[in-house]
Design a protein around this motif. Structure first.
Motif, PDB file in Angstrom:
ATOM      1  N   GLN A 173       0.812  -1.204   0.000  1.00 24.48           N
ATOM      2  CA  GLN A 173       0.000   0.000   0.000  1.00 24.48           C
ATOM      3  C   GLN A 173       0.851   1.263   0.000  1.00 24.48           C
ATOM      4  O   GLN A 173       0.591   2.202  -0.757  1.00 24.48           O
ATOM      5  CB  GLN A 173      -0.947  -0.025   1.210  1.00 24.48           C
ATOM      6  N   SER A 174       1.856   1.303   0.867  1.00 20.53           N
ATOM      7  CA  SER A 174       2.631   2.538   1.007  1.00 20.53           C
ATOM      8  C   SER A 174       3.388   2.882  -0.263  1.00 20.53           C
ATOM      9  O   SER A 174       3.553   4.063  -0.589  1.00 20.53           O
ATOM     10  CB  SER A 174       3.589   2.443   2.201  1.00 20.53           C
ATOM     11  N   ALA A 175       3.850   1.886  -0.992  1.00 25.35           N
ATOM     12  CA  ALA A 175       4.549   2.152  -2.250  1.00 25.35           C
ATOM     13  C   ALA A 175       3.583   2.661  -3.315  1.00 25.35           C
ATOM     14  O   ALA A 175       3.907   3.577  -4.077  1.00 25.35           O
ATOM     15  CB  ALA A 175       5.259   0.890  -2.741  1.00 25.35           C
ATOM     16  N   ALA A 176       2.398   2.083  -3.373  1.00 24.26           N
ATOM     17  CA  ALA A 176       1.391   2.548  -4.335  1.00 24.26           C
ATOM     18  C   ALA A 176       0.999   3.991  -4.045  1.00 24.26           C
ATOM     19  O   ALA A 176       0.921   4.836  -4.945  1.00 24.26           O
ATOM     20  CB  ALA A 176       0.166   1.637  -4.291  1.00 24.26           C
ATOM     21  N   MET A 177       0.758   4.308  -2.772  1.00 23.03           N
ATOM     22  CA  MET A 177       0.327   5.646  -2.407  1.00 23.03           C
ATOM     23  C   MET A 177       1.464   6.654  -2.474  1.00 23.03           C
ATOM     24  O   MET A 177       1.224   7.858  -2.632  1.00 23.03           O
ATOM     25  CB  MET A 177      -0.295   5.627  -1.015  1.00 23.03           C
ATOM     26  N   ALA A 178       2.716   6.186  -2.380  1.00 22.00           N
ATOM     27  CA  ALA A 178       3.864   7.083  -2.466  1.00 22.00           C
ATOM     28  C   ALA A 178       3.958   7.775  -3.818  1.00 22.00           C
ATOM     29  O   ALA A 178       4.638   8.796  -3.952  1.00 22.00           O
ATOM     30  CB  ALA A 178       5.155   6.321  -2.180  1.00 22.00           C
ATOM     31  N   GLN A 179       3.280   7.235  -4.815  1.00 22.96           N
ATOM     32  CA  GLN A 179       3.239   7.869  -6.131  1.00 22.96           C
ATOM     33  C   GLN A 179       2.350   9.102  -6.133  1.00 22.96           C
ATOM     34  O   GLN A 179       2.379   9.903  -7.080  1.00 22.96           O
ATOM     35  CB  GLN A 179       2.730   6.868  -7.180  1.00 22.96           C
ATOM     36  N   HIS A 180       1.552   9.276  -5.073  1.00 16.36           N
ATOM     37  CA  HIS A 180       0.561  10.349  -5.026  1.00 16.36           C
ATOM     38  C   HIS A 180       0.733  11.313  -3.856  1.00 16.36           C
ATOM     39  O   HIS A 180       0.342  12.484  -3.961  1.00 16.36           O
ATOM     40  CB  HIS A 180      -0.846   9.747  -4.944  1.00 16.36           C
ATOM     41  N   VAL A 181       1.300  10.817  -2.734  1.00 18.26           N
ATOM     42  CA  VAL A 181       1.257  11.586  -1.489  1.00 18.26           C
ATOM     43  C   VAL A 181       2.286  11.000  -0.521  1.00 18.26           C
ATOM     44  O   VAL A 181       2.640   9.816  -0.640  1.00 18.26           O
ATOM     45  CB  VAL A 181      -0.170  11.498  -0.897  1.00 18.26           C
ATOM     46  N   PRO A 182       2.809  11.789   0.435  1.00 18.36           N
ATOM     47  CA  PRO A 182       3.665  11.186   1.464  1.00 18.36           C
ATOM     48  C   PRO A 182       2.958  10.029   2.154  1.00 18.36           C
ATOM     49  O   PRO A 182       1.797  10.160   2.567  1.00 18.36           O
ATOM     50  CB  PRO A 182       3.920  12.346   2.424  1.00 18.36           C
ATOM     51  N   SER A 183       3.636   8.885   2.282  1.00 20.47           N
ATOM     52  CA  SER A 183       2.983   7.684   2.794  1.00 20.47           C
ATOM     53  C   SER A 183       3.926   6.919   3.708  1.00 20.47           C
ATOM     54  O   SER A 183       5.149   6.959   3.527  1.00 20.47           O
ATOM     55  CB  SER A 183       2.520   6.779   1.644  1.00 20.47           C
TER      56      SER A 183
END
Length: 336
Positions: A173-183
């Motif tokens: 999850q954190s890698a996927a969301m890191a493309q969009h926002v600090p995660s």
């Protein structure tokens, strides 16, 4: 199929994680209004045996009594089917935290679900993304990041001085969301621990009150930064346990006590069935086999060839089969 809500069912404030499947009917995404935007995105229960994240959110919702949160929040409640029986993942399911965009797994129900979640929550700007987990072994509380930028490190160090940078496994999850926002991924210790729940509640509440994520670098003395350099797994087809029961491999019962400490060169990791050769394999972050750099078999024992820093070692046989035996860390120096 993803269930969507714009308010919290009353039952959610008092139920246990084992009740969620009956209440929600499946994985669920909530949008909750707050006094400030953009919203925080919080993910809980990707693994059914890791309840602390949900319990922390439950406590936050109770605290604000159904009123506006300090900041708007997207909430994704994941594998409620596995939570019903307290299992990490059910037979036939893909691990939810290997199914997010960026995974190398074939397209399936779980990957489609996560694509849907990401599409919905990123349609408008987000403040940050937080994914909460428990460990099965003895570990400190720590944060994980997939990007070595200031906002990501600040978000992680707000939870713990110990921060892990990793690029594998894929599909988290954190890698996927890191493309969009600090995660960040937060590892909150073992399920059922009061300290784990209290820490998770305090962190979520703090993030809901943050005006902004600090934009200055984390001071070197405020962070112990490590990088995942290898994943260690048991070879398929071998029996193993953590007691003297005659399996192919008998791992030491205190293996998880080495987490974030030193497993020194020559230290025995397991006793092996007579004649058994190398029973584990280790791959680095590029997927290269580095087993022989880390381990040696000698006199019927699996030993550390070189001193290493394990993390997330567990003595839970099912978790070892579903995930790994442990990860190997290396320290990253922070510039003063």
């Amino acid at each position: 199929m993803l269930q969507t809500y714009d308010q919290i069912p009353d039952e959610l404030l008092t139920c246990s994680v084992s009740d969620l499947a009956a209440i929600l009917g499946g994985p669920a995404l909530f949008y909750l209004e707050g006094q400030r935007k953009p919203p925080l995105f919080v993910t809980v229960l990707q693994h059914g045996n890791e309840p602390t994240g949900f319990e922390a959110v439950q406590a936050i919702l109770k605290k604000y009594g159904g009123g506006l949160l300090p900041r708007a929040m997207w909430l994704f409640i994941g594998n409620v089917a596995a939570a019903k029986t307290g299992e990490r993942v059910l037979p036939g399911q893909l691990d939810y935290n290997r199914a997010w965009p960026g995974t190398d797994m074939p397209k399936c129900a779980e990957t489609s679900l996560m694509e849907d979640v990401v599409s919905r929550v990123t349609a408008e700007p987000l403040f940050a993304s937080i994914d909460l987990h428990n460990n099965t072994g003895c570990n400190p509380h720590y944060g994980c990041v997939n990007v070595l930028d200031t906002a990501y490190l600040q978000l992680a160090s707000l939870f713990s001085r110990t921060v892990v940078y990793f690029t594998r496994p894929l599909g988290v999850q954190s890698a996927a969301m890191a493309q969009h926002v600090p995660s960040v991924t937060l590892e909150c210790g073992q399920a059922g621990q009061y300290a784990a729940l209290t820490h998770a509640i305090e962190y979520l509440d703090a993030c809901l009150h943050l005006h902004h994520i600090p934009d200055h670098p984390v001071a070197p003395h405020d962070i112990h930064l490590l990088k995942t350099m290898a994943t260690v797994k048991v070879k398929a087809g071998l029996s193993f346990d953590f007691s003297a029961s005659g399996s192919d491999i008998c791992f030491r019962t205190d293996l998880d006590h080495f987490n974030f400490g030193l497993l020194k060169s020559g230290e025995a990791v397991a006793q092996l069935r007579e004649g058994l050769e190398m029973p584990v394999f280790a791959v680095d972050e590029s997927g290269a086999d580095i087993t022989s750099d880390l381990f040696v078999v000698s006199s019927g024992l699996l030993k550390a060839r070189n001193t290493m820093i394990p993390s997330m070692a567990t003595t839970n046989v099912d978790v070892v089969r579903q995930d790994c035996l442990f990860y190997v860390m290396e320290e990253i120096a922070m510039d003063a």
